[in-house]
Design a protein around this motif. Structure first.
Motif, short mmCIF file in Angstrom:
data_model
loop_
_atom_site.label_atom_id
_atom_site.label_comp_id
_atom_site.label_asym_id
_atom_site.label_seq_id
_atom_site.Cartn_x
_atom_site.Cartn_y
_atom_site.Cartn_z
N THR A 156 31.94 117.52 12.76
CA THR A 156 32.64 118.37 12.32
C THR A 156 33.98 118.59 12.96
O THR A 156 34.10 118.03 14.04
CB THR A 156 32.11 119.83 12.56
N LEU A 157 34.74 119.37 12.45
CA LEU A 157 36.37 119.39 12.86
C LEU A 157 36.83 120.91 12.57
O LEU A 157 36.33 121.46 11.29
CB LEU A 157 37.27 118.56 12.15
N ASN A 158 37.42 121.61 13.47
CA ASN A 158 37.98 122.78 13.39
C ASN A 158 39.31 123.00 12.66
O ASN A 158 40.10 121.89 12.89
CB ASN A 158 38.07 123.57 14.60
N ILE A 159 39.48 123.57 11.50
CA ILE A 159 40.71 123.72 10.74
C ILE A 159 41.29 125.23 11.04
O ILE A 159 40.62 126.17 11.11
CB ILE A 159 40.52 123.72 9.10
N LYS A 160 42.64 125.19 11.38
CA LYS A 160 43.25 126.67 11.41
C LYS A 160 44.18 126.70 10.10
O LYS A 160 44.79 125.94 9.71
CB LYS A 160 44.18 126.70 12.77
N LEU A 161 43.97 127.94 9.70
CA LEU A 161 44.71 127.93 8.47
C LEU A 161 45.61 129.22 8.74
O LEU A 161 45.34 130.29 9.26
CB LEU A 161 43.92 128.44 7.23
N ILE A 162 46.81 129.24 8.47
CA ILE A 162 47.87 130.29 8.68
C ILE A 162 48.72 130.44 7.70
O ILE A 162 49.47 129.54 7.15
CB ILE A 162 48.64 129.85 10.03
N GLY A 163 48.59 131.91 7.09
CA GLY A 163 49.62 132.10 5.98
C GLY A 163 48.48 132.46 4.91
O GLY A 163 47.53 132.05 4.48
N SER A 164 49.13 133.66 4.31
CA SER A 164 48.15 134.42 3.27
C SER A 164 48.03 133.76 2.06
O SER A 164 47.07 134.09 1.65
CB SER A 164 49.01 135.77 3.02
N GLU A 165 48.92 132.57 1.71
CA GLU A 165 48.55 131.80 0.60
C GLU A 165 47.68 130.65 0.69
O GLU A 165 47.24 130.07 -0.01
CB GLU A 165 49.82 131.47 -0.08
N ILE A 166 46.94 130.04 2.02
CA ILE A 166 46.00 129.21 2.21
C ILE A 166 44.72 130.07 2.78
O ILE A 166 43.59 129.22 2.75
CB ILE A 166 46.53 128.24 2.81
N VAL A 167 44.80 131.13 3.19
CA VAL A 167 43.51 131.65 3.82
C VAL A 167 42.63 132.06 2.70
O VAL A 167 43.07 132.51 1.34
CB VAL A 167 43.58 132.86 4.70
N ASP A 168 41.33 132.24 2.73
CA ASP A 168 40.61 132.75 2.02
C ASP A 168 40.39 132.07 0.71
O ASP A 168 40.16 132.73 -0.30
CB ASP A 168 40.82 134.22 1.56
N ILE A 169 40.67 130.66 0.85
CA ILE A 169 40.48 129.83 -0.52
C ILE A 169 39.22 129.29 -0.47
O ILE A 169 38.52 129.20 -1.61
CB ILE A 169 41.66 128.96 -0.71
N ALA A 170 38.75 128.67 0.68
CA ALA A 170 37.50 128.03 0.63
C ALA A 170 36.40 128.85 1.25
O ALA A 170 36.70 129.73 2.16
CB ALA A 170 37.71 126.77 1.42
N ARG A 171 35.20 128.80 0.78
CA ARG A 171 34.09 129.25 1.31
C ARG A 171 32.91 128.46 1.81
O ARG A 171 33.00 127.25 1.47
CB ARG A 171 33.25 130.25 0.28
N PRO A 172 32.10 128.78 3.04
CA PRO A 172 31.19 127.78 3.19
C PRO A 172 30.40 127.18 2.17
O PRO A 172 30.14 128.12 1.29
CB PRO A 172 30.26 128.83 4.14
N GLY A 173 30.37 125.82 2.11
CA GLY A 173 29.55 125.15 1.02
C GLY A 173 30.72 124.50 -0.09
O GLY A 173 30.24 123.67 -0.76
N ASP A 174 31.87 124.86 0.14
CA ASP A 174 32.78 124.22 -0.78
C ASP A 174 33.23 122.96 -0.40
O ASP A 174 33.24 122.69 0.83
CB ASP A 174 34.07 124.99 -0.77
N HIS A 175 33.52 122.03 -1.16
CA HIS A 175 33.86 120.83 -0.68
C HIS A 175 35.66 121.00 -0.80
O HIS A 175 36.06 121.32 -1.83
CB HIS A 175 33.39 119.67 -1.64
N VAL A 176 36.22 120.53 0.17
CA VAL A 176 37.68 120.58 0.51
C VAL A 176 38.32 119.50 0.65
O VAL A 176 37.86 118.55 1.44
CB VAL A 176 38.09 121.74 1.26
N SER A 177 39.65 119.51 0.42
CA SER A 177 40.54 118.48 0.88
C SER A 177 41.68 119.25 1.55
O SER A 177 42.14 120.19 1.00
CB SER A 177 41.08 118.02 -0.43
N ILE A 178 41.87 118.91 2.73
CA ILE A 178 42.95 119.48 3.76
C ILE A 178 43.79 118.66 3.85
O ILE A 178 43.76 117.56 4.33
CB ILE A 178 42.23 120.21 4.74
N VAL A 179 45.21 118.90 4.09
CA VAL A 179 46.30 118.39 4.44
C VAL A 179 46.78 119.06 5.71
O VAL A 179 47.08 120.21 5.53
CB VAL A 179 47.34 117.98 3.64
#
Ligand SMILES: Nc1ncnc2c1ncn2[C@@H]1O[C@H](COP(=O)(O)OP(=O)(O)OP(=O)(O)O)[C@@H](O)[C@H]1O
Ligand SMILES: [Mg+2]
Ligand SMILES: [Zn+2]
Length: 682
Positions: free
Chosen positions: A206-229
């Protein structure tokens, strides 16, 4: 090596790029969505200026700043009004990069990646709620009242070193002024490797991801498959009183996050494979072929393998305006030790697209459903359990009877509504768990006792049992002929190290076949509908006329439809034929027979699954008990032999059966034996 001279200002280069048709359009549309994010497709940048793209990925901190400034400059040209508007809100444009040329493997991230831009893909397993993070903290000197704004970067809130009032210069104390400080939404996620990236036999990283900014928070929920840059950062963990450790911990500071398609990521079949799949589907024996390809090394269990086939393909979920009905099937194997349950489950987890094998306890703190966990820092995080991670796949749950008490409650919703709801510790969320379940459990007493009911044989509540479309009992009873065949089969495996039976369809092709078939949504034909209806009505009326318990419930009708749809899918048919309906009825009958048939009246008795006792068993127990009470009135103690005689003569209950019934009443504690050979009601 010396860095090449910057001949052109990078910001100008970016602005050139943003002057291309595509990006001018994107920029001029920012005001419409009232967003300050600008999506930049990395591939476009590579096509425009490969050197610039390389620099961006090597030095994201510096080059993202240039990109942001360039985007803002271009916005001032395209839409000065909107540029003005965000300026006054002390905001700016944030360029968000998507689609790097390659995905970094989560487990390969290391010191080489620190400070670089990477793209990773995975499943969100944990998330914190959105938390405001202070970007510029405003402090007031307690001594002179001077206000000092302080930009914040690290993980801790820092007060200014000294008061900025030249005539004060105090080193504190300061008051933090919340109203004047600026905050930004932040969230932390934990992302886990996708099962398909996992080397065999390894635990997922696992890897921790920090999201900062109202336009990228609350987009993914546990269980979602995501691509993060994002940019890889390394932070030294601090030990209290000892200081910072030399070994750093990596995390990614996200620049962009995309939730990937909900369907399992499958490799599309090549044209040749598609040809093979279509040819197979035209084979009149396709059902048998696929069944025989399910764990060919496991001997026998044709009916279980048939059920697994239906589970793999699944029925069609129905989404109506008011309700949704699941399409996935759930099946349960209750069996004696050593009946190859675990082997079957592990095989299915490997075969199914997005298959997951777990034990009832689950492999993480979240268990099977989900959990709200307290983090070290004191905050709460939501962690997804196995059923959420297997969303749109198959969850193979071994030792289901040993699940956590919390899961026993939450699994009801997960199995029928296909969601997991959590409301605890300030976290309120509903996660998707659209998964088919193949579960295994041992009988409560170690071995399956045929004269006991399913509910007594397994320590699962009937409310959970009734959510299984199909239940099978795997018993290990000595049988000369079968034992001889099975031992030959197993010994052959051990001798050759190969399966004595070859799968008619290789695993890789079968997996592609399954994904391909999932695209088909078969509909019931009139004939199929009529058969299912007839069967259902026959069962209902049989129960009605004889005053017996409800023989079959609406749940079973839905199970029948799902099974029939799955069977049509196996042949890639768009229509559910009468034959599919018959097969569904047959396997349903078999399942009911194994667990619920009321042997003495040979009628299906769903009451057995629901209440744990078949109607006629309840009737008989009642008869035995009332006979005991009657005889007690005459003789005080009841002599067992006299009771057996009475039951045989008056009620035609054989001595053997009567012994079993008495045994059960004794175990239940309804009656007891005050001395050898005598009985009495408690
Ligand atoms: N029908 C069968 N065909 C081939 N092998 C079998 C069969 N039944 C049992 N075995 C073998 O017996 C062994 C035990 O199987 P497994 O561990 O899957 O049992 P289990 O049902 O999960 O038992 P438990 O309930 O104790 O967990 C395996 O090596 C399996 O291959
Ligand atoms: Mg096992
Ligand atoms: Zn001061």
């Amino acid at each position: 090596m010396t860095e090449e001279l910057e001949v052109v200002d990078p910001q100008e280069l970016f602005q050139e790029f943003f002057k291309t048709e595509e990006y001018r359009q994107r920029i001029s549309q920012m005001a419409v969505s009232d967003k300050t994010s600008l999506i930049l497709n990395f591939e476009d940048l590579v096509a425009f200026d490969q050197k610039l793209a390389e620099k961006l990925s090597r030095k994201p901190d510096e080059y993202l700043r240039h990109a942001d400034n360039a985007a803002y400059a271009q916005l001032q040209i395209e839409d000065p009004e909107f540029a003005e508007k965000i300026e006054t809100k002390a905001e700016t444009v944030t360029v968000r990069i998507v689609r790097l040329l390659e995905t970094a493997h989560l487990r390969k991230l290391g010191s080489l990646h620190i400070g670089k831009l990477v793209m990773i893909e995975g499943i969100v397993v944990r998330s914190t709620p959105v938390r405001p993070m202070v970007m510029q903290a405003v402090f007031r000197c307690k001594r002179c009242g001077e206000i000092t704004p302080t930009d914040q970067t690290g993980p801790f809130l820092r007060a200014p070193f000294v008061c900025t009032n030249p005539s004060c210069r105090a080193k504190g104390p300061f008051d933090f002024i919340e109203e004047e400080s600026t905050f930004i939404d932040s969230q932390e996620l934990r992302v886990q490797e996708r099962p398909e990236d996992l080397p065999p036999g390894q635990l997922p990283r696992t890897l921790n991801i920090k999201l900062i900014g109202s336009e990228i928070v609350d987009i993914a929920r546990p269980g979602d498959h995501v691509s993060i840059v994002g940019t890889v950062r390394a932070v030294a963990p601090t030990l209290p009183r000892v200081g910072k450790l030399r070994a750093f911990i990596l995390h990614v500071e996200a620049n962009s996050i995309e939730v990937l398609g909900k369907e399992p990521e499958t490799v599309l079949p090549s044209p040749e494979e598609e040809e093979k799949i279509l040819e197979l589907s035209r084979d009149p024996w396709i059902h048998r072929k696929i069944m025989n390809s399910v764990a060919p090394s496991i001997y026998g269990y044709d009916h279980v393998k048939e059920a697994i086939m239906y589970l793999l393909f699944g029925g069609v979920p129905k989404t109506l305006p008011d309700i949704t009905i699941r399409g996935e099937l759930n099946a349960l194997l209750i069996g004696d030790p050593g009946t190859a349950k675990s082997q079957l489950l592990q095989y299915v987890a490997r075969l199914a697209p997005r298959g997951l094998y777990t034990s009832g306890r689950g492999t993480t703190a979240a268990g099977l459903t989900a959990a709200v966990l307290r983090e070290r820092g004191g905050g709460m995080t939501l962690e997804a359990g196995a059923l959420v991670l297997a969303d749109k796949g198959i969850a193979c749950i071994d030792e289901m009877d040993k699940m956590r008490p919390e899961d026993r409650v939450a699994i009801h919703e997960a199995m029928e509504q296909h969601t997991v709801s959590v409301a605890k510790g300030g976290i309120v969320a509903t996660l998707n768990a659209r998964t088919a379940i193949l579960a295994a459990a041992n009988p409560a007493l170690g071995r399956y006792e045929p004269h006991r009911t399913v509910a007594e044989n397994i320590s699962l509540p009937v409310t959970i049992l009734s959510r299984f479309d199909l239940i099978f009992v795997l018993r290990d009873v000595p049988n000369k002929e079968a034992d001889s065949k099975m031992s030959e089969h197993i010994l052959e495996i051990h001798r050759k190290g190969l399966s004595p039976v070859e799968a008619p369809i290789p695993l890789e092709l079968l997996r592609k076949y399954v994904s391909y078939a999932k695209g088909i949504k078969p509909a019931l034909t009139n004939e199929a509908l009529q058969r299912l209806k007839d069967f259902y009505l026959a069962m209902r009326s049989a129960s009605e006329t004889e005053g017996s318990p409800v023989a079959i419930t609406a749940r079973q009708l839905e199970s029948l439809v799902r099974t029939a749809e799955a069977r049509a899918r196996v042949a890639l048919r768009k229509e559910v034929s009468a034959e599919d309906a018959e097969a569904a009825i047959a396997i349903m009958n078999r399942s009911l027979e194994e667990v619920g048939i009321d042997v003495s009246s040979s009628r299906i008795d769903i009451d057995l699954i629901m209440t744990g006792k078949p109607k006629s068993l309840r009737d008989k127990l009642h008869t035995v008990l009332s006979t005991i009470m009657e005889m007690e009135r005459e003789t005080g103690l009841v002599e067992k032999t006299a009771l057996l005689n009475e039951l045989e003569e008056k009620y035609k209950i054989s001595t053997g059966e009567a012994e079993r019934l008495i045994g059960q009443l004794l175990r239940e504690g309804t009656i007891y034996s005050p001395r050898e050979g005598y009985l009495k009601k408690t």
